[in-house]
Design a protein around this motif. Structure first.
Motif, PDB file in Angstrom:
ATOM      1  N   ASP A  62      63.925   8.795  76.870  1.00 45.67           N
ATOM      2  CA  ASP A  62      64.781   8.479  75.727  1.00 45.67           C
ATOM      3  C   ASP A  62      65.931   7.583  76.208  1.00 45.67           C
ATOM      4  O   ASP A  62      67.015   8.051  76.538  1.00 45.67           O
ATOM      5  CB  ASP A  62      65.311   9.786  75.117  1.00 45.67           C
ATOM      6  CG  ASP A  62      66.051   9.585  73.816  1.00 45.67           C
ATOM      7  OD1 ASP A  62      66.455   8.439  73.515  1.00 45.67           O
ATOM      8  OD2 ASP A  62      66.255  10.600  73.107  1.00 45.67           O
TER       9      ASP A  62
ATOM     10  N   SER B 202      67.960   5.460  74.801  1.00 46.12           N
ATOM     11  CA  SER B 202      69.236   5.452  74.078  1.00 46.12           C
ATOM     12  C   SER B 202      70.059   6.701  74.387  1.00 46.12           C
ATOM     13  O   SER B 202      71.288   6.645  74.474  1.00 46.12           O
ATOM     14  CB  SER B 202      69.017   5.306  72.570  1.00 46.12           C
ATOM     15  OG  SER B 202      68.327   6.413  72.054  1.00 46.12           O
ATOM     16  N   ARG B 203      69.415   7.822  74.590  1.00 50.67           N
ATOM     17  CA  ARG B 203      70.138   9.046  74.952  1.00 50.67           C
ATOM     18  C   ARG B 203      70.749   8.909  76.347  1.00 50.67           C
ATOM     19  O   ARG B 203      71.869   9.349  76.589  1.00 50.67           O
ATOM     20  CB  ARG B 203      69.188  10.244  74.888  1.00 50.67           C
ATOM     21  CG  ARG B 203      69.876  11.579  75.006  1.00 50.67           C
ATOM     22  CD  ARG B 203      68.900  12.686  74.723  1.00 50.67           C
ATOM     23  NE  ARG B 203      69.508  13.998  74.822  1.00 50.67           N
ATOM     24  CZ  ARG B 203      68.817  15.123  74.785  1.00 50.67           C
ATOM     25  NH1 ARG B 203      67.500  15.099  74.632  1.00 50.67           N
ATOM     26  NH2 ARG B 203      69.430  16.274  74.883  1.00 50.67           N
TER      27      ARG B 203
ATOM     28  N   GLU C 202      73.844   6.833  76.070  1.00 48.28           N
ATOM     29  CA  GLU C 202      74.946   7.630  75.524  1.00 48.28           C
ATOM     30  C   GLU C 202      75.510   8.602  76.553  1.00 48.28           C
ATOM     31  O   GLU C 202      76.724   8.836  76.596  1.00 48.28           O
ATOM     32  CB  GLU C 202      74.499   8.396  74.287  1.00 48.28           C
ATOM     33  CG  GLU C 202      74.409   7.528  73.061  1.00 48.28           C
ATOM     34  CD  GLU C 202      74.160   8.349  71.812  1.00 48.28           C
ATOM     35  OE1 GLU C 202      75.016   9.191  71.479  1.00 48.28           O
ATOM     36  OE2 GLU C 202      73.096   8.147  71.196  1.00 48.28           O
TER      37      GLU C 202
END
Length: 132
Positions: A31, A33-34, A37
């Motif tokens: 993931d 994008s996680r 972040e």
């Protein structure tokens, strides 16, 4: 081996994901994008470099005066047992000061490592697991 250590130099996310995959650190590397972040919301990042190659990373969340959660400590398998993890932990301690407690949750394979680098084993922690 002349390594370079840096505070707050955030590598490209693909470099981080590659290091996590190589080191076996269980994080949501699928993931992207996680992962981005996770790094955008971190307070302290320490990296270890062999020239332009990322060989170690330490990621923390902290208030700087009471507690510092060492979220991730990953070292490339080719560089393990060379003191990189210990050095990044020392750098974390120096940056947050000795007034600040450093705590972490260990992966099962590292349970023997952390006492060797100065951590006390605690039996009083609690957690609520993530939903993934």
């Amino acid at each position: 081996m002349a390594l370079n250590y840096e505070y707050d130099r955030i590598p490209e996310i693909d470099e981080i994901i590659k290091l996590y995959a190589q080191s076996g650190l269980p994080r949501p590397i699928q993931d992207r994008s996680r992962m981005v972040e996770m790094y955008e919301n971190s307070d302290l990042i320490i990296t270890a470099w062999d020239q332009d190659k990322l060989v170690g990373i330490c990621r923390c969340v902290t208030d700087w005066v009471w507690c510092c959660y060492l979220s991730d400590l990953a070292v490339s398998p080719d560089y393990q047992e060379s003191g990189i993890g210990r050095k990044m932990i020392e750098m974390t301690r120096d940056k947050v000061s000795h007034q600040c407690m450093i705590l972490l949750l260990s992966v099962p394979t590292a349970m023997d490592y952390y006492p060797k680098v100065g951590f006390n084993k605690e039996n009083r922690a609690f957690s609520i697991n993530r939903a993934e």
